[in-house]
Design a protein around this motif. Structure first.
Motif, PDB file in Angstrom:
ATOM      1  N   LYS A  22       0.840  -1.193   0.000  1.00 49.08           N
ATOM      2  CA  LYS A  22       0.000   0.000   0.000  1.00 49.08           C
ATOM      3  C   LYS A  22       0.881   1.251   0.000  1.00 49.08           C
ATOM      4  O   LYS A  22       1.993   1.233   0.528  1.00 49.08           O
ATOM      5  CB  LYS A  22      -0.907  -0.004   1.235  1.00 49.08           C
ATOM      6  N   LEU A  23       0.351   2.318  -0.580  1.00 54.01           N
ATOM      7  CA  LEU A  23       1.019   3.613  -0.556  1.00 54.01           C
ATOM      8  C   LEU A  23       0.156   4.610   0.197  1.00 54.01           C
ATOM      9  O   LEU A  23      -1.059   4.653   0.021  1.00 54.01           O
ATOM     10  CB  LEU A  23       1.271   4.139  -1.968  1.00 54.01           C
ATOM     11  N   GLY A  24       0.793   5.402   1.038  1.00 55.42           N
ATOM     12  CA  GLY A  24       0.121   6.477   1.750  1.00 55.42           C
ATOM     13  C   GLY A  24       0.813   7.795   1.458  1.00 55.42           C
ATOM     14  O   GLY A  24       1.893   7.833   0.849  1.00 55.42           O
ATOM     15  N   GLY A  43      -6.137   6.065  -5.364  1.00 56.15           N
ATOM     16  CA  GLY A  43      -6.027   4.734  -4.785  1.00 56.15           C
ATOM     17  C   GLY A  43      -5.044   4.622  -3.643  1.00 56.15           C
ATOM     18  O   GLY A  43      -4.695   3.501  -3.231  1.00 56.15           O
ATOM     19  N   MET A  44      -4.581   5.770  -3.114  1.00 54.16           N
ATOM     20  CA  MET A  44      -3.689   5.709  -1.964  1.00 54.16           C
ATOM     21  C   MET A  44      -4.461   5.189  -0.748  1.00 54.16           C
ATOM     22  O   MET A  44      -5.657   5.452  -0.588  1.00 54.16           O
ATOM     23  CB  MET A  44      -3.065   7.070  -1.684  1.00 54.16           C
ATOM     24  N   ALA A  45      -3.753   4.446   0.101  1.00 56.02           N
ATOM     25  CA  ALA A  45      -4.413   3.789   1.227  1.00 56.02           C
ATOM     26  C   ALA A  45      -4.613   4.708   2.410  1.00 56.02           C
ATOM     27  O   ALA A  45      -5.526   4.487   3.215  1.00 56.02           O
ATOM     28  CB  ALA A  45      -3.590   2.575   1.664  1.00 56.02           C
ATOM     29  N   GLU A  65       1.195  -4.453  11.128  1.00 60.72           N
ATOM     30  CA  GLU A  65       1.440  -3.860   9.818  1.00 60.72           C
ATOM     31  C   GLU A  65       2.709  -3.025   9.888  1.00 60.72           C
ATOM     32  O   GLU A  65       2.845  -2.154  10.758  1.00 60.72           O
ATOM     33  CB  GLU A  65       0.253  -3.005   9.388  1.00 60.72           C
ATOM     34  N   LYS A  66       3.613  -3.301   8.975  1.00 62.49           N
ATOM     35  CA  LYS A  66       4.890  -2.594   8.950  1.00 62.49           C
ATOM     36  C   LYS A  66       4.817  -1.435   7.953  1.00 62.49           C
ATOM     37  O   LYS A  66       4.633  -1.652   6.752  1.00 62.49           O
ATOM     38  CB  LYS A  66       6.018  -3.550   8.559  1.00 62.49           C
ATOM     39  N   THR A  67       4.926  -0.212   8.470  1.00 58.35           N
ATOM     40  CA  THR A  67       4.892   0.966   7.614  1.00 58.35           C
ATOM     41  C   THR A  67       6.226   1.692   7.696  1.00 58.35           C
ATOM     42  O   THR A  67       6.889   1.698   8.734  1.00 58.35           O
ATOM     43  CB  THR A  67       3.743   1.929   7.994  1.00 58.35           C
ATOM     44  N   VAL A  68       6.594   2.318   6.585  1.00 58.87           N
ATOM     45  CA  VAL A  68       7.843   3.082   6.494  1.00 58.87           C
ATOM     46  C   VAL A  68       7.523   4.458   5.925  1.00 58.87           C
ATOM     47  O   VAL A  68       6.813   4.576   4.917  1.00 58.87           O
ATOM     48  CB  VAL A  68       8.876   2.369   5.602  1.00 58.87           C
ATOM     49  N   LEU A  69       8.028   5.494   6.575  1.00 61.05           N
ATOM     50  CA  LEU A  69       7.903   6.862   6.068  1.00 61.05           C
ATOM     51  C   LEU A  69       9.156   7.200   5.283  1.00 61.05           C
ATOM     52  O   LEU A  69      10.270   7.150   5.817  1.00 61.05           O
ATOM     53  CB  LEU A  69       7.734   7.853   7.222  1.00 61.05           C
ATOM     54  N   ILE A  73       4.731   5.180   3.168  1.00 64.20           N
ATOM     55  CA  ILE A  73       4.089   6.485   3.263  1.00 64.20           C
ATOM     56  C   ILE A  73       5.046   7.526   2.673  1.00 64.20           C
ATOM     57  O   ILE A  73       6.196   7.637   3.108  1.00 64.20           O
ATOM     58  CB  ILE A  73       3.738   6.818   4.722  1.00 64.20           C
ATOM     59  N   LEU A  74       4.561   8.240   1.677  1.00 67.16           N
ATOM     60  CA  LEU A  74       5.387   9.202   0.954  1.00 67.16           C
ATOM     61  C   LEU A  74       5.285  10.562   1.615  1.00 67.16           C
ATOM     62  O   LEU A  74       4.198  11.107   1.786  1.00 67.16           O
ATOM     63  CB  LEU A  74       4.923   9.306  -0.506  1.00 67.16           C
ATOM     64  N   GLY A  75       6.416  11.117   1.985  1.00 68.63           N
ATOM     65  CA  GLY A  75       6.448  12.420   2.630  1.00 68.63           C
ATOM     66  C   GLY A  75       6.878  13.504   1.664  1.00 68.63           C
ATOM     67  O   GLY A  75       7.728  13.285   0.803  1.00 68.63           O
TER      68      GLY A  75
END
Length: 293
Positions: free
Chosen positions: A2-4, A34-36, A231-235, A264-266
């Protein structure tokens, strides 16, 4: 994968008058692409890695509530709320309200807080590190209690709530997802294993992120938690204007190979995702990521 999207910079050419319309458009475009997830920082001053404190910064939950009203699918959270900013019962009531009004799309993003300058500037208490982590753990315990509709008195070292009533209850089942931000291996990642549905790690490259995941796995073994439930998320910060789709897919793919579920795109730069059409590439990126496995 997923992309945030994290919106962390509101210093746009038409600020302050245009902040509302521009942020609304960014939220809608992220939703439609379609970003999560959509995230804002929970800071009161701009942070030094992005700009001087005088630069524009919105209060997090007001911004997310505004975004909820112009979107329909994307999930909404702070990356992340400092434990010192709000009394825990009121914080959980706030997140519950966001969840109810958005139809079950809220996250509780939370951490131990760090920006002493904004605390002192606005008169917010800033206790020492050990106490902040104690307060964080008490809030996490309280979240699980309040979101299970248990209004018995809560007694902690720092917080005492006579009746933590929370009606209406959240729509998200069993509760809004809890994400803990930070990479401290002894305290933060232990709390992830004990209380969280997701972690958030800064993008330090796959090898260093993998090392943090390994620590979480060890803490999960210690507390009897299934590591795969987290859930593993990375910024990550990226130069969306100057990186090709193939470069981004390769970068995200390397993170996926080590078990990252959600990148997650900053937008650290002032000129970024606020530009019309800037997120038009996202559907293609998602298709490539899904095709590559």
């Amino acid at each position: 994968m997923k992309l945030g999207l994290q919106v962390s910079n509101f210093t746009w050419p038409d600020a302050p008058d245009g902040i509302g319309p521009t942020f609304a458009r960014v939220a809608r475009e992220a939703d439609e692409a379609g970003m999560a997830s959509l995230w804002v920082m929970d800071h009161f001053f701009q942070i030094s890695t992005i700009g001087p404190p005088e630069k524009e910064m919105l209060e997090g939950y007001a911004a997310l509530s505004f975004a909820a009203g112009v979107t329909s699918r994307i999930t909404l959270g702070t990356l992340v709320t400092g434990i010192t900013y709000r009394l825990p019962g009121l914080l959980l009531k706030t997140v519950t309200t966001l969840d109810v009004l958005s139809g079950g799309r809220a996250w509780l993003g939370i951490g131990a807080a760090w920006n002493e300058e904004e605390h002192r500037g606005l008169g917010v208490s800033y206790p020492g590190t050990s106490e902040r982590f104690e307060r964080l753990e008490e809030t996490l315990r309280l979240a699980h209690q309040m979101w299970s509709d248990d209004d018995r008195p809560f007694e902690g070292k720092h917080y005492r709530l006579e009746r933590p009533l929370n009606h209406p209850q959240a729509i998200a089942s069993p509760h809004p997802r809890i994400l803990i931000g930070g990479g401290g291996e002894k305290k933060t990642l232990r709390l992830v294993a004990q209380y969280a549905d997701a972690c958030n790690i800064f993008d330090m490259g796959p090898a260093k992120v993998q090392a943090k995941y390994d620590v979480i796995r060890g803490h999960c073994e210690d507390v009897g938690r299934d590591y795969d439930d987290i859930e593993k998320t990375v910024l990550t910060r990226l130069d969306f204007a100057n990186e090709s789709d193939d470069q981004m897919v390769e970068r995200f793919g390397r993170l996926g190979e080590i078990g990252t579920d959600h990148v997650i795109l900053g937008n650290a730069a002032a000129a970024g995702f606020e530009k019309p059409g800037y997120l038009d590439r996202v559907p293609g990126l998602l298709r490539q990521l899904n095709a590559s496995g």
